[in-house]
Design a protein around this motif. Structure first.
Motif, mmCIF file in Angstrom:
data_model
loop_
_atom_site.group_PDB
_atom_site.id
_atom_site.type_symbol
_atom_site.label_atom_id
_atom_site.label_comp_id
_atom_site.label_asym_id
_atom_site.label_seq_id
_atom_site.Cartn_x
_atom_site.Cartn_y
_atom_site.Cartn_z
ATOM 1 N N SER A 1 0.830 -1.200 0.000
ATOM 2 C CA SER A 1 0.000 0.000 0.000
ATOM 3 C C SER A 1 0.870 1.258 0.000
ATOM 4 O O SER A 1 0.573 2.231 -0.716
ATOM 5 C CB SER A 1 -0.930 -0.028 1.219
ATOM 6 O OG SER A 1 -1.877 1.007 1.140
ATOM 7 N N LEU A 2 1.949 1.245 0.766
ATOM 8 C CA LEU A 2 2.890 2.375 0.744
ATOM 9 C C LEU A 2 3.525 2.516 -0.642
ATOM 10 O O LEU A 2 3.778 3.632 -1.108
ATOM 11 C CB LEU A 2 3.988 2.183 1.792
ATOM 12 C CG LEU A 2 3.608 2.480 3.246
ATOM 13 C CD1 LEU A 2 4.724 2.036 4.189
ATOM 14 C CD2 LEU A 2 3.328 3.969 3.440
ATOM 15 N N MET B 1 2.116 1.789 -3.468
ATOM 16 C CA MET B 1 1.122 2.467 -4.300
ATOM 17 C C MET B 1 1.065 3.948 -3.948
ATOM 18 O O MET B 1 1.041 4.813 -4.828
ATOM 19 C CB MET B 1 -0.252 1.834 -4.124
ATOM 20 C CG MET B 1 -1.327 2.625 -4.842
ATOM 21 S SD MET B 1 -2.925 1.799 -4.868
ATOM 22 C CE MET B 1 -2.672 0.673 -6.216
ATOM 23 N N GLN B 2 1.067 4.252 -2.669
ATOM 24 C CA GLN B 2 0.974 5.638 -2.215
ATOM 25 C C GLN B 2 2.136 6.470 -2.756
ATOM 26 O O GLN B 2 1.954 7.630 -3.118
ATOM 27 C CB GLN B 2 0.954 5.651 -0.675
ATOM 28 C CG GLN B 2 0.492 6.947 -0.065
ATOM 29 C CD GLN B 2 -0.983 7.241 -0.312
ATOM 30 O OE1 GLN B 2 -1.780 6.350 -0.599
ATOM 31 N NE2 GLN B 2 -1.348 8.495 -0.232
ATOM 32 N N GLY C 1 1.454 8.074 -5.978
ATOM 33 C CA GLY C 1 0.369 9.043 -6.130
ATOM 34 C C GLY C 1 -0.682 8.498 -7.084
ATOM 35 O O GLY C 1 -0.897 7.283 -7.159
#
Lengths: 589, 589
Positions: free
Chosen positions: A404-405, A407-408, A411
Motif C-alpha cells: 500500500s505504501l 502504491m501511495q 500518487g
C-alpha cells in the motif's frame, strides 16, 4: 513496468553474517556449500527471476487462466517458463538425494523461492505446491508410493496440489464431506473441493492431487480424515501417465488478484469414483496435511515479503525518476521529499526484517534436521513451530502495508493499472487469507505454541533475544533501547495473558491476532538488532561495503522508530476485555 | 451481494445527542429543522440510497464507463438514477436559497452524502464534484457568472468538475502549464488535464469545468494560476446549451477501482481554444480552487467512512450467516468466534469514530458561517482548517484497514470478486490518493495548521478535549483513562516538535503523516468519549434504546483498547531522526 532485482547484497549479508549459514552448511557436511557457492546459486536464480519470470508477471494478470473443453489453460508463456525452470533443475533443490534431489539446505531453497515469488507470484505457486506435495510424500508415503510418484515431482515433470477446502469446510476441516471407499489396493474418491490452486493446467504431463477425505468407518471430526494421492492421469505399467482419472476442474474463480494462478473448483468421482492411494495411515490425514501446511505456511509468509519487495522496488524506481516540487528553488525527484523518503525507509526496514525472519525460520528447519542430539532437535523444532504462525501471519499482514505504501508513493499513477503497482496490491491481498487466515495462525500461535507448553518455547526465544541485547555492543542505540522496551512489554503482556490462561481461553482468543503481531514486530526487531550489530562489527573492522553497512544501521534505527513501537500499543488490544466484546449483542453490530 | 442500510439510530444519536445539531439549527433560524424533520430527511435519503443506488454499485464495477465517438458513455442505469436524484431535489440541499437551493445546514448534507457514497461511490462522485463547483461559484463568481450558471448546477441539470492535475503537475500545482489567452469578455484555454473525475458523460445536458490555467502575464509558480469556467457546451441567448466548446475527453484511465466513475484525460483547445470565463480575480485561482478543495477534502474523508460502512455491513451479514466451527459441540455462525467478533468490533468502533468526526467537522463549517461575532467565527474557521486534513487523511487511511478487515472476515470468499467485498477494497484505495495524498494532507496540517499559528488552533482543540474529559462523569473508565494518556502523549509530542519547529522543518515534514494519524486517533477517541458520556447519561435517565446505548458504550471502550493506543506508538515515528532518514544515500534504497 518495474524491473525486478533480487537484493543480492542484503541476502549475502544475512546468509554470511547475521544468520551464519555457511557454518550451518559445514555442520550438515555440505562443506562445498561455502559463501561463494551460495552466492553463485542465488545469482543464477536471480538471473532467471529477473530476466525470464519477472517480465511475464503482468501477462498473467491481464490474461488469466481460462477453462477449455479440455480442462484449464494457464496463461500464455507460463508453460515455456516452467519447462526452462525444470530443465535448470530448480525443483530438485532441496529434495533428498535418494529421490534425485540435490539435498541443499531449506534456507537456500527459501531464498530462491523469494525470487520466484517476487518475479511472478501466480506462476510461483505451481512449484511451491509441488514442493509441498513432495515433502508430504517423503514424510508419510509408503515406499511403493515414493518409488512411483516422487521422482517426477522432484524433477518438476509433474506438479502437485493440496485439496483441503470444501464449500462448507474452510477453516473448519472437521466438516469435510469428501468420501473415500476402499477398493482393492486403492480407494474411490467422491466429492467437491474448492479453492484448489493450480488444480488444473497444461504445463505438466500429470498433476498429483493430495486430497483429504473420509473413509466409511471414519470417526467424526478431524480425527476421521485421511489423505489420498489422486492423480490426474493414472500410471501405466511403465509408470507413465495413461488413463484419465475420474476428476476434473469444474470452474475457475474470478479473484481480486493472482489472476495468473488458476484457482479451481475440483470435482472428484462424478462417475465411477476417482482412484486414489492412501498416504500415511487411515484417519491420520490431518497429520500428513500438516507436514505440507507448515511448510506451505512459511512459504506463504515468504510470499508476503516477496511481493512487498517487488512493490518496494517499483516505488523506489518511481521515486528516483518522478520530478515533482522544488527544494531550495530546484526541481527535484520525489525521493528528496522527507515523507516520500520516510515511506521508502519504512518499506525497506519492514522488508529487511521480514526477510531476515523468514530466512531465520527456514534455517531453524535445517538446524532441527541436523541437530546432534534429541534435546537440541526438540528445541529447534519448538522454535520452528513457534515461528511458523508468526512468519505466515505477521509477514503477510505487514506486506499489506508495504504494498500500500508502494502504491501511495506513486500518487495518482499508482491507481492506474498500467503502472503495475496495483497488481501487487491486488495479488498480495490473498496472502493473509489462504493457507489459514491470520486469525487461524494467531489461534495456532496462542493455543498450540504458547499456552499448550506454558510458554516455554516462547521464553526460550525471549531469552535468546535477551542474550542478543546483552551482546549488542556495536548495534545502534535506538534499536537496543526500543528492543529492551519491547521485550519488557511482551513479557508483561504474556504474563497477564498466562495469568488468565487456561481459565480464560476467551481472552486469549480475542487477543490472539494482536499477540501474533506483537511477537512479529519483536522478532523483526531482533533481526534488525542482529543486523545492526553485524554491520557495526564490520564497520569497526573496516570490512565490507561501508555505504551499504551504514545505510543498514540507519535502517535498523528507522525500524525501531517506525515499526517496533507498535508492539507497545498492541498490549491493550491483546488484553482487551473479551467478555465485553462477547457481550455486544449480535443484533447491535 | 450485500445490502446497504444507513445506520439511522447511530446517526440520530450523533445529531441529537453528541453533536446537538437541533440547537445549531435553531441558532441558524431554521426552527422547523427539529429532530423529527432531520430524521425524516435522513430516512428519505436512506431509502433512495438502499433501494435505488446500492443495487447499481456492482454494475458500475463490472461495466465501466467507456469511450464512444461521441464522448464518454457512463455505466448503464446511472443516468436514470441521476435523473431521479435531481427530480427529488437532492442536489439543492445546501445551496443558498437565492439560487434555488434549500439552504439546509452543511452537516445534514454531509450525512446525506455518506449515504450516496456508501450506496455507490463511483456514481456519487458526480453530485459531489457538482456541489464543489457550485460552492466555488457562490464564493468567487461574478454576479453575471452566477446568474448564468448556478441555477442549473443547483438543480443538478448540469454537473461540475475540477481540473487541476496535468501530467507534470500532480501535487505540485506550481508546475501547471495550461494557458489562457484573453479575448474580449472571455478567454481561450489550451492545455491537457488528467485524472478528471466525471470529465465527460451523458447524464447531464452540460458539464461545467472549473479549470486552472495561466494567463500570458502570469508570475511563475502558484501565484500565477487563475480559475476559469469552461463549459462543455456554450450557452445560447436563452441560457441553454448550444454550440460545443473546443474541449473533449481524450481517453479514460483503467483504474484498480471506482470503475463506474469515468476518469478522463481532458484536452482543451485543440483547434481555436476552448472558451472560458474567469472566476474570481486574475492569478487568484488557487484561492478559488481551495474553496472547492477544502470542501472536497472533507468530502473524500467522508467517502472513507462511507465505503468502510458498506464493507462493514457486508462483513457483518456474512458473519451472521456463515456457519463454521463449533462452540461447546454446537455448529455456530462465525460471529460467535472471538477473533471474528473482534474484527467486527474494530470496524464498528472505527466507523463510529470516523462518522462522528466527519459530522463534527461538517457542523463546524455551519458554526463558522452562523457565528455571532468575529472572534467566534475565527475560532470555528480555525477548527475547520485544522479538521480538514485530519478528516481527509485519517479517515481515508483508517478506511483501508476497515475494508481489509471486512474482506478478512469473509475468508477465502472475500477474495472472489462475486462476493462484492473486493470491490470495496479496490474502490477505497483511491481515497488516500485523490484530492491531495495523505502526505499532502499531513504537510498541510503540520505546516499551515499547526506550525504557522504556533499551535494555537491545536491547543484550543486539546483544551476542548480536556474539558470533555473533566465533564465525562458517565463515560466508560477505559475511555477516560486512555484518552487522558493519549492527550498527554500528544501534548508531549507537539512540544518536542515545536521545539525543533521552525529551525527543523525537515523533522516536521518527515514525521507529518504520523502526527496526522496521531491526531486522528485522538479526535476519534474524543468523539467516542463524548458518545460514551451521552450514552451513559441516557442510561442513567432511563431514556433511549438501552441495548443500543449499552453496545455504544462497549464500542467506545473497544476503541480505547484497539485503536486509540496507536497514538502512543506513533510518537516515535513522528519524532524520528529526520537527518538520519535523509542521510540514507539514494542508491542505498
Amino acid at each position: 513496468m518495474s524491473e525486478y532485482t533480487y537484493p543480492h547484497n542484503e541476502a549475502l549479508f544475512l546468509f554470511n553474517r547475521v544468520l551464519r549459514i555457511p557454518e550451518l552448511c559445514q555442520q550438515a557436511g555440505l562443506d562445498e556449500l561455502n559463501d561463494e557457492l551460495i552466492s553463485a546459486v542465488l545469482g543464477e536464480a536471480a538471473r532467471f527471476g529477473s530476466e525470464r519470470l519477472a517480465p511475464s508477471n503482468r501477462d498473467g494478470d491481464l490474461n488469466p487462466a481460462y477453462m477449455t473443453d479440455d480442462g484449464v489453460q494457464e496463461p500464455s508463456g507460463f508453460a515455456e517458463l516452467y519447462r526452462e525452470f525444470c530443465d535448470a533443475g530448480w525443483p530438485a533443490l532441496i529434495a533428498p538425494t535418494e529421490f534425485g534431489g540435490q539435498g541443499l539446505p531449506n534456507v537456500l531453497s527459501v531464498a530462491v523461492h523469494e525470487i520466484w515469488n517476487s518475479a511472478n507470484l501466480s506462476w510461483a505457486l505451481a512449484p511451491l505446491l509441488t514442493q509441498g506435495a513432495m515433502e508430504a510424500l517423503v514424510a508419510h508415503g509408503s515406499d511403493q508410493l515414493k518409488s512411483r510418484w516422487l521422482a517426477k515431482l522432484v524433477s518438476g515433470e509433474w506438479t502437485g496440489t493440496m485439496n483441503l477446502t470444501e464449500p462448507d469446510a474452510g477453516s473448519d476441516l472437521a466438516a469435510l464431506r469428501t468420501r473415500a471407499e476402499p477398493e482393492g489396493d486403492h480407494y474411490r474418491i467422491k466429492g467437491q473441493k474448492i479453492f484448489i490452486t493450480w488444480g488444473d493446467h497444461k504445463m505438466a504431463s500429470n498433476i498429483v492431487h493430495l486430497v483429504l477425505a473420509r473413509l466409511p468407518d471414519a470417526p467424526p471430526g478431524v480425527k476421521g480424515i485421511s489423505m489420498f494421492l489422486v492423480p490426474k492421469y493414472l500410471l501405466d505399467e511403465n509408470g507413465e501417465p495413461g488413463e484419465k482419472n475420474d476428476l476434473r476442474a469444474v470452474s475457475l474463480e474470478h479473484k481480486m488478484g493472482i489472476h495468473g494462478s488458476p484457482t479451481c473448483v475440483m470435482s472428484y468421482g462424478e462417475t465411477q469414483g476417482a482412484i486414489g492411494y492412501l498416504v500415511g495411515e487411515e484417519h491420520q490425514g490431518l497429520a500428513c496435511m500438516f507436514t505440507m501446511m507448515n511448510s506451505a505456511r512459511q512459504a506463504v509468509g515468504l510470499q508476503g515479503l516477496a511481493v512487498a519487495e517487488r512493490a518496494y522496488q517499483a516505488a523506489r524506481q518511481y521515486a528516483r525518476e518522478r520530478v515533482q516540487g522544488e527544494i531550495d528553488g530546484q526541481r527535484v525527484t520525489i525521493i528528496h521529499h522527507p515523507d516520500v523518503r520516510r515511506m521508502l525507509a519504512q518499506m525497506k526496514a519492514a522488508n529487511e526484517a521480514m526477510r531476515a525472519l523468514a530466512y531465520e525460520a527456514a534455517a531453524e528447519v535445517d538446524r532441527a534436521r541436523l541437530a546432534g542430539d534429541e534435546q537440541s532437535r526438540a528445541a529447534h523444532e519448538a522454535r520452528v513451530a513457534l515461528y511458523t504462525p508468526i512468519v505466515k501471519g505477521w509477514l503477510t499482514e505487514l506486506a499489506q502495508e508495504v504494498v500500500s505504501l508502494a502504491m501511495q508513493t506513486h500518487g495518482g499513477m499508482g491507481y492506474i493499472e498500467e503502472t503495475g503497482v496495483a497488481q501487487y496490491v491486488r495479488d498480495a491481498r490473498i496472502l493473509p487469507i489462504y493457507e489459514g487466515t491470520t486469525g487461524i495462525q494467531a489461534l495456532d500461535l496462542v493455543g498450540r505454541k504458547i499456552l499448550a507448553d506454558q510458554g516455554r518455547a516462547l521464553e526460550a526465544l525471549l531469552a535468546d533475544i535477551d542474550a542478543s541485547l546483552a551482546a549488542a555492543d556495536r548495534a545502534g542505540e535506538r534499536v537496543k533501547q526500543r528492543m529492551a522496551q519491547a521485550l519488557s512489554t511482551v513479557r508483561e503482556t504474556i504474563a497477564l495473558l498466562m495469568e488468565g490462561g487456561e481459565n480464560d481461553p476467551l481472552s486469549a482468543r480475542a487477543g490472539c491476532v494482536g499477540l501474533m503481531m506483537q511477537l512479529g514486530y519483536l522478532c523483526g526487531g531482533w533481526m534488525q538488532l542482529r543486523a545492526s550489530q553485524c554491520a557495526g562489527e564490520l564497520l569497526l573492522q573496516g570490512e565490507g561495503d561501508e555505504p551499504f553497512l551504514m545505510a543498514r544501521q540507519l535502517s535498523a534505527e528507522l525500524y525501531a522508530d517506525l515499526l517496533l513501537p507498535r508492539s507497545e500499543s498492541l498490549k491493550y488490544a491483546i488484553l482487551t476485555n473479551a467478555s465485553a466484546l462477547m457481550a455486544i449483542g449480535e443484533e447491535q453490530f
